[in-house]
Design a protein around this motif. Structure first.
Motif, short mmCIF file in Angstrom:
data_model
loop_
_atom_site.label_atom_id
_atom_site.label_comp_id
_atom_site.label_asym_id
_atom_site.label_seq_id
_atom_site.Cartn_x
_atom_site.Cartn_y
_atom_site.Cartn_z
N THR A 1 0.85 -1.19 0.00
CA THR A 1 0.00 0.00 0.00
C THR A 1 0.88 1.25 0.00
OG1 THR A 1 -1.52 1.32 1.39
CG2 THR A 1 -0.15 -0.28 2.53
N ASP B 1 0.18 3.76 1.70
CA ASP B 1 -0.14 4.42 2.98
C ASP B 1 1.13 4.73 3.78
OD1 ASP B 1 -0.99 4.83 5.80
OD2 ASP B 1 -2.96 4.33 4.97
N TRP C 1 1.47 -4.06 6.85
CA TRP C 1 1.40 -3.23 5.65
C TRP C 1 2.82 -2.86 5.26
CZ3 TRP C 1 -2.83 1.04 6.74
CH2 TRP C 1 -4.06 0.40 7.02
N GLU D 1 -7.32 2.06 -7.29
CA GLU D 1 -7.80 1.95 -5.91
C GLU D 1 -6.83 1.28 -4.94
OE1 GLU D 1 -11.30 0.32 -7.82
OE2 GLU D 1 -10.29 2.01 -8.80
N LYS E 1 1.55 5.02 6.80
CA LYS E 1 1.68 4.25 8.05
C LYS E 1 2.33 2.89 7.82
CE LYS E 1 -2.75 4.46 9.26
NZ LYS E 1 -3.29 5.36 8.22
N SER F 1 -8.47 -3.08 -0.95
CA SER F 1 -9.65 -2.60 -0.22
C SER F 1 -9.36 -2.56 1.27
CB SER F 1 -10.83 -3.54 -0.48
OG SER F 1 -10.55 -4.81 0.10
N THR F 2 -10.19 -1.81 1.99
CA THR F 2 -10.01 -1.71 3.45
C THR F 2 -10.09 -3.09 4.10
OG1 THR F 2 -11.06 0.45 3.31
CG2 THR F 2 -10.89 -0.52 5.50
N ARG F 3 -11.04 -3.91 3.64
CA ARG F 3 -11.15 -5.21 4.30
C ARG F 3 -9.95 -6.11 4.01
NH1 ARG F 3 -15.81 -8.56 1.35
NH2 ARG F 3 -15.09 -8.33 -0.79
N LEU G 1 -6.89 -4.89 3.53
CA LEU G 1 -5.82 -4.33 4.37
C LEU G 1 -5.97 -4.81 5.82
CD1 LEU G 1 -5.70 -0.70 2.91
CD2 LEU G 1 -3.83 -2.38 2.85
N ARG G 2 -7.22 -4.88 6.29
CA ARG G 2 -7.46 -5.34 7.67
C ARG G 2 -7.06 -6.79 7.85
NH1 ARG G 2 -12.99 -2.96 8.24
NH2 ARG G 2 -12.61 -0.82 8.94
#
Lengths: 272, 272
Positions: free
Chosen positions: B199, B201, B240, B227, B203, B230-232, B234-235
């Motif tokens: 990602t 991101d 990460w 994109e 963080k 997805s958030t799910r 990543l969770r």
């Protein structure tokens, strides 16, 4: 503020910057000769403007006028409002991004000028595919290359397709054309760069073993998809480096190989 | 040895495997349902055969018959000899590579089967662009990934465009579809893999700092162009990781990002 001019005649000479955009051969000759290039789509147009390129004109379909209002308001050049049908007749394709700008080229810096402040440069030999050029610039920007040097026969980074694939990175990564090839590489060496030639040749050093991220100044030489670097380019290098490949695979495509190599030579990587 | 059959009627039902090749939507439905895929060009056809795919038939223009003679001699399936014009009428495009083969799909292994012997796997979420799928397989093969796992909505690696861009790597890198997403990732974790999500991101851990090349089993999760994951998804990851980017650049394209990440997780890299 720009003059907003509605044009209804596809043969209107004011639209001549935009004619025959799908004729690659024609545009390849015309654009450098006339000192222009075409930016396509809102994002790319804004990036070209932000990078200091002057706009000669814009060609917009009506629904894009509001979106581009702030650009139009500041623009000392005409904006031609046209129907999507007229845009297609002039350019030769359906302009689904709805906005085109004709931008003025800037004089390119010399290689020597770029090399004074750069520490990581990509040197491309005979990369004449516009998609590959664009992809390499995008990776160069993301992975922290300071400049790109092109052999005299490389394709134009400002050709519409290159600009688009690069997502505008051709505006942010400075580039120059070398005069003479491989003679122009002397300029690079004289500026204190170590010339690393990327090749799949088994005799080459594995790129991490060459510890390129520890070198003060690195020029990474890349050849075209398929053939790779020429023998004379390989001879002109200081060292050959290779990306270790799994058994039985010919090679990475040039975009993927460039990305891996840029990553490997980036400064500030931990370890090794 | 194959029967060599000259066909002159574009509506000959024996050519039905090859009809409407430019209709992506049609072919996307038909090919998996009928258990076939299309290999295009001499090199790719040979690679499909060498990887153990059975040929249903070949469609050749006359001048390719000599080149493919050894393949024809061993083939227990018909070879249709056609004019370039007829090939174009049937397929919908000018087949400039001159040779097409309709190949029989094989049953896909399960993820669990692939994971028993693999140490480096790429996990793709919602990558539904055939060019990107092909490019990622090509890099996966070159950079030593052992397998690819696909979320249920990823595009078909055996679609003609994916096969071509991959240079046949879709035949050599084993792959499976996960059942359920992100639930299917549990299978991967249970097989002893650490799930690293790629990602941009801030963080996320810089990928080299996560020392992924030192891990015994790594599953590298990649999202689609644009994109990303997805958030799910990543969770569901264990960690990460990110490729360090130069200031102000959005991201690498998914093919370049995959290549860099595959390189970073490859076993046997020196240092770090």
């Amino acid at each position: 503020m720009a003059d907003l001019i509605t044009v209804e005649d596809p043969d209107d000479p004011r639209l001549s910057d935009y004619t025959g955009l799908t004729d690659v051969e024609l545009r390849r000759r015309r654009e450098p000769a006339e000192g222009l290039f075409i930016a396509e789509g809102e994002k790319v147009i804004r990036r070209a403007r932000d990078a200091g390129y002057a706009m000669r004109s814009m060609l917009l379909s009506a629904k894009w006028i509001d979106t581009m209002r702030d650009v139009i308001d500041e623009l000392p050049a005409p904006v031609y409002a046209v129907s999507p049908e007229l845009a297609e007749r002039v350019t030769g394709y359906h302009v689904h991004r709805g906005a085109l700008a004709s931008m003025q080229r800037k004089p390119l810096p010399t290689a020597a000028e770029l090399l004074t402040s750069a520490r990581r440069v990509a040197v491309m030999e005979s990369v004449n595919d516009h998609t590959n050029i664009g992809a390499i610039f995008r990776s160069a920007a993301a992975l922290g290359m300071d400049a790109v040097l092109l052999s005299p026969d490389c394709a134009d980074p400002l050709y519409r397709r290159s600009v688009k694939v690069s997502m505008g990175a051709v505006f942010s990564v400075p580039y120059a054309r070398l005069e003479g090839w491989p003679k122009g590489l002397e300029t690079v060496r004289e500026a204190g760069f170590r010339l690393l030639a990327l090749t799949p040749d088994e005799k080459a050093t594995v790129i991490d073993d060459a510890r390129p991220h520890r070198l003060d100044r690195v020029a990474l030489m890349l050849g075209a998809e398929g053939e790779g670097l020429s023998t004379r380019a390989l001879r002109a290098a200081d060292e050959w480096v290779r990306i270790p490949m799994a058994h039985g695979v010919d090679s990475l495509n040039v975009g993927a190989a460039a990305a891996v190599a840029f990553y490997a030579v980036a400064t500030g990587r931990p370890g090794a």
